[in-house]
Enzyme design. Structure first.
Site, mmCIF file in Angstrom:
data_model
loop_
_atom_site.group_PDB
_atom_site.id
_atom_site.type_symbol
_atom_site.label_atom_id
_atom_site.label_comp_id
_atom_site.label_asym_id
_atom_site.label_seq_id
_atom_site.Cartn_x
_atom_site.Cartn_y
_atom_site.Cartn_z
ATOM 1 N N TYR A 110 6.959 21.617 8.889
ATOM 2 C CA TYR A 110 7.422 20.608 8.005
ATOM 3 C C TYR A 110 8.569 19.996 8.657
ATOM 4 C CZ TYR A 110 9.044 17.999 3.946
ATOM 5 O OH TYR A 110 9.620 17.208 3.196
ATOM 6 N N LEU B 74 0.762 -1.036 0.068
ATOM 7 C CA LEU B 74 -0.017 -0.011 -0.043
ATOM 8 C C LEU B 74 0.974 1.032 0.125
ATOM 9 C CD1 LEU B 74 -3.035 0.648 2.313
ATOM 10 C CD2 LEU B 74 -1.835 2.464 1.649
ATOM 11 N N ASP C 60 -8.372 11.820 0.412
ATOM 12 C CA ASP C 60 -7.768 12.831 1.096
ATOM 13 C C ASP C 60 -7.136 12.622 2.377
ATOM 14 O OD1 ASP C 60 -6.820 15.326 1.988
ATOM 15 O OD2 ASP C 60 -8.257 16.558 1.418
ATOM 16 N N LYS D 50 8.580 15.702 10.270
ATOM 17 C CA LYS D 50 9.406 14.889 9.756
ATOM 18 C C LYS D 50 10.147 14.081 10.937
ATOM 19 C CE LYS D 50 8.244 14.833 5.599
ATOM 20 N NZ LYS D 50 7.572 13.683 4.892
ATOM 21 N N THR E 3 11.082 16.382 -7.438
ATOM 22 C CA THR E 3 9.442 16.086 -7.695
ATOM 23 C C THR E 3 8.820 17.085 -7.672
ATOM 24 O OG1 THR E 3 9.282 16.060 -5.449
ATOM 25 C CG2 THR E 3 10.056 14.085 -6.107
ATOM 26 N N ASN F 160 3.949 7.638 2.554
ATOM 27 C CA ASN F 160 4.833 8.571 1.785
ATOM 28 C C ASN F 160 4.127 9.617 1.665
ATOM 29 O OD1 ASN F 160 6.666 9.312 -0.716
ATOM 30 N ND2 ASN F 160 4.573 9.217 -1.767
HETATM 31 N N1 LIG Z 1 11.032 15.920 -2.810
HETATM 32 C C1 LIG Z 1 11.861 16.039 -1.876
HETATM 33 O O1 LIG Z 1 12.978 16.843 -2.101
HETATM 34 C C2 LIG Z 1 11.642 15.269 -0.584
HETATM 35 C C3 LIG Z 1 12.409 15.158 0.581
HETATM 36 C C4 LIG Z 1 12.395 14.726 1.570
HETATM 37 C C5 LIG Z 1 11.178 14.331 1.849
HETATM 38 N N2 LIG Z 1 10.122 14.093 0.974
HETATM 39 C C6 LIG Z 1 8.949 13.465 1.118
HETATM 40 O O2 LIG Z 1 8.519 12.480 0.254
HETATM 41 C C7 LIG Z 1 7.172 12.278 0.164
HETATM 42 C C8 LIG Z 1 6.605 12.381 -1.173
HETATM 43 O O3 LIG Z 1 6.791 13.718 -1.722
HETATM 44 P P1 LIG Z 1 7.255 14.132 -3.266
HETATM 45 O O4 LIG Z 1 8.576 14.861 -3.214
HETATM 46 O O5 LIG Z 1 7.069 12.881 -4.070
HETATM 47 O O6 LIG Z 1 6.058 14.990 -3.836
HETATM 48 P P2 LIG Z 1 4.945 15.172 -4.759
HETATM 49 O O7 LIG Z 1 5.479 14.700 -6.183
HETATM 50 O O8 LIG Z 1 4.451 15.994 -4.319
HETATM 51 O O9 LIG Z 1 3.990 14.131 -4.275
HETATM 52 C C9 LIG Z 1 3.231 13.903 -3.151
HETATM 53 C C10 LIG Z 1 2.252 12.958 -3.168
HETATM 54 O O10 LIG Z 1 1.436 13.155 -2.024
HETATM 55 C C11 LIG Z 1 0.067 13.163 -2.279
HETATM 56 N N3 LIG Z 1 -0.552 13.983 -1.088
HETATM 57 C C12 LIG Z 1 -0.263 15.241 -0.811
HETATM 58 N N4 LIG Z 1 -1.539 15.830 -0.194
HETATM 59 C C13 LIG Z 1 -2.324 14.612 0.065
HETATM 60 C C14 LIG Z 1 -3.420 14.516 0.675
HETATM 61 N N5 LIG Z 1 -4.012 15.532 1.521
HETATM 62 N N6 LIG Z 1 -3.971 13.370 0.551
HETATM 63 C C15 LIG Z 1 -3.543 12.196 0.002
HETATM 64 N N7 LIG Z 1 -2.621 12.169 -0.579
HETATM 65 C C16 LIG Z 1 -1.845 13.571 -0.686
HETATM 66 C C17 LIG Z 1 0.059 13.713 -3.481
HETATM 67 O O11 LIG Z 1 -1.249 13.192 -4.177
HETATM 68 P P3 LIG Z 1 -2.438 13.928 -4.484
HETATM 69 O O12 LIG Z 1 -1.877 15.430 -4.859
HETATM 70 O O13 LIG Z 1 -2.920 13.464 -5.917
HETATM 71 O O14 LIG Z 1 -3.286 14.087 -3.460
HETATM 72 C C18 LIG Z 1 1.052 13.100 -4.212
HETATM 73 O O15 LIG Z 1 1.060 11.627 -4.540
HETATM 74 C C19 LIG Z 1 6.603 13.396 1.300
HETATM 75 O O16 LIG Z 1 6.357 12.863 2.179
HETATM 76 C C20 LIG Z 1 7.694 14.605 1.262
HETATM 77 O O17 LIG Z 1 7.697 15.283 2.568
HETATM 78 C C21 LIG Z 1 10.251 14.633 -0.268
#
Ligand SMILES: NC(=O)c1ccc[n+]([C@@H]2O[C@H](COP(=O)([O-])OP(=O)(O)OC[C@H]3O[C@@H](n4cnc5c(N)ncnc54)[C@H](OP(=O)(O)O)[C@@H]3O)[C@@H](O)[C@H]2O)c1
Length: 264
Positions: free
Chosen positions: A151, A5, A59, A155, A186, A86
């Site tokens: 944020y 999941l 959501d 974390k 991303t 995630n």
């Molecule tokens: N990118 C980085 O530099 C980075 C670094 C460290 C940690 N992270 C962590 O990695 C994880 C994934 O982020 P990402 O970088 O892949 O960003 P992303 O491309 O924006 O993806 C975020 C995902 O979370 C979902 N999401 C956001 N709000 C939501 C909600 N209210 N309900 C359900 N789903 C939700 C989005 O789907 P929908 O909008 O379709 O709901 C999307 O699938 C996050 O926890 C982020 O904090 C990212």
């Protein structure tokens, strides 16, 4: 049948998790709000890998959302073998300039829903004496990050929570790991209106991060920090005074310009 999941599977790291687990032959449950994106991805992965892929539009920043995901899996009789918490989003700016509603949604999504999903799926994992939980934290978990206060705090919660239950669950054959990525290309930055290239931090693609995570979970690593520079920053940072790390944290939380202004 057993499933992986993945929350937040519609883009970024979550989408790559879905692609990588599909390539390994795992059946998937993909959760996010963007239904179209989930349906397109699920059709692609089903065709390519001949696996079962379920989608749930939800959501997860709503209080009762974890219960809804759990009820969906029970109704459909889906066994969750691996839970990848995630889903997340970014926010950047002075703490008291952020809309309170956004901060509250962040805490619900990053912490409450993650904790509840873990709580709800654990009893079944314990009964089966197997299962894995991968919680996506961040390198921001290790210290305060000015201009990214909530944020970073969410974390840090994920990291501490995961480490604690990991020890509790060790004897049940259940793996619990925290993934702490550095800046990763991303959509998170565009959505938050942040330019990651304005920071002094290195930034890389999501695929190596996800592969390191899946590999680390397989080996039941406590904390997975992909990338040599990120590892050095985190481990090296522990040797420096917290007050200095807070100043350096501005590099992560805001940008080069702000860092230079604050250093003057
Ligand atoms: N990118 C980085 O530099 C980075 C670094 C460290 C940690 N992270 C962590 O990695 C994880 C994934 O982020 P990402 O970088 O892949 O960003 P992303 O491309 O924006 O993806 C975020 C995902 O979370 C979902 N999401 C956001 N709000 C939501 C909600 N209210 N309900 C359900 N789903 C939700 C989005 O789907 P929908 O909008 O379709 O709901 C999307 O699938 C996050 O926890 C982020 O904090 C990212």
């Amino acid at each position: 049948m057993s499933y992986v999941l993945i929350t937040g599977a519609s883009s970024g790291l979550g989408k790559v998790f879905a692609q990588e687990y599909a390539a390994l032959g795992a059946n998937l449950i993909l959760v996010a709000r963007s239904e179209e994106k989930l349906l397109t991805l699920s059709a692609e992965l089903r065709d390519k890998y001949n696996i079962d892929v379920r989608t749930l539009m939800q959501d997860l920043s709503l209080q009762e959302s974890a219960e809804k995901v759990f009820a969906f899996c029970n109704r459909e009789k889906l066994t969750v073998e691996t839970l990848v918490n995630n889903a997340g989003f970014g926010l950047s700016g002075a703490f008291d300039s952020m809309p309170l509603e956004h901060l509250e949604k962040m805490i619900i999504l990053h912490n409450l829903t993650l904790m509840k999903l873990t709580y709800l799926f654990l009893p079944d994992m314990k009964r089966r004496n197997r299962g894995s939980v991968l919680n996506v934290s961040s390198i921001t978990a290790f210290q305060g990050i000015p201009y990214n206060a909530v944020y970073a705090a969410t974390k840090a919660f994920i990291l501490t929570f995961s480490e604690s239950i990991r020890e509790e669950l060790r004897h049940y054959g259940i793996k619990v790991c925290s993934l702490c990525p550095g800046l990763t290309e991303t959509a998170i930055f565009d959505k938050a209106g942040i330019d990651p290239y304005q920071t002094l931090m290195p930034i890389g693609p999501p695929e190596p991060v996800v592969r390191a995570a899946i590999n680390g979970l397989e080996k039941n690593k406590n904390i997975i920090i992909p990338g040599l520079i990120n590892k050095i920053l985190i481990h090296g940072g522990r040797l420096l005074p917290r007050s200095l790390m807070l100043k350096l944290g501005i590099v992560l939380g805001r940008n080069k310009k702000a860092f230079l202004q604050n250093s003057c």
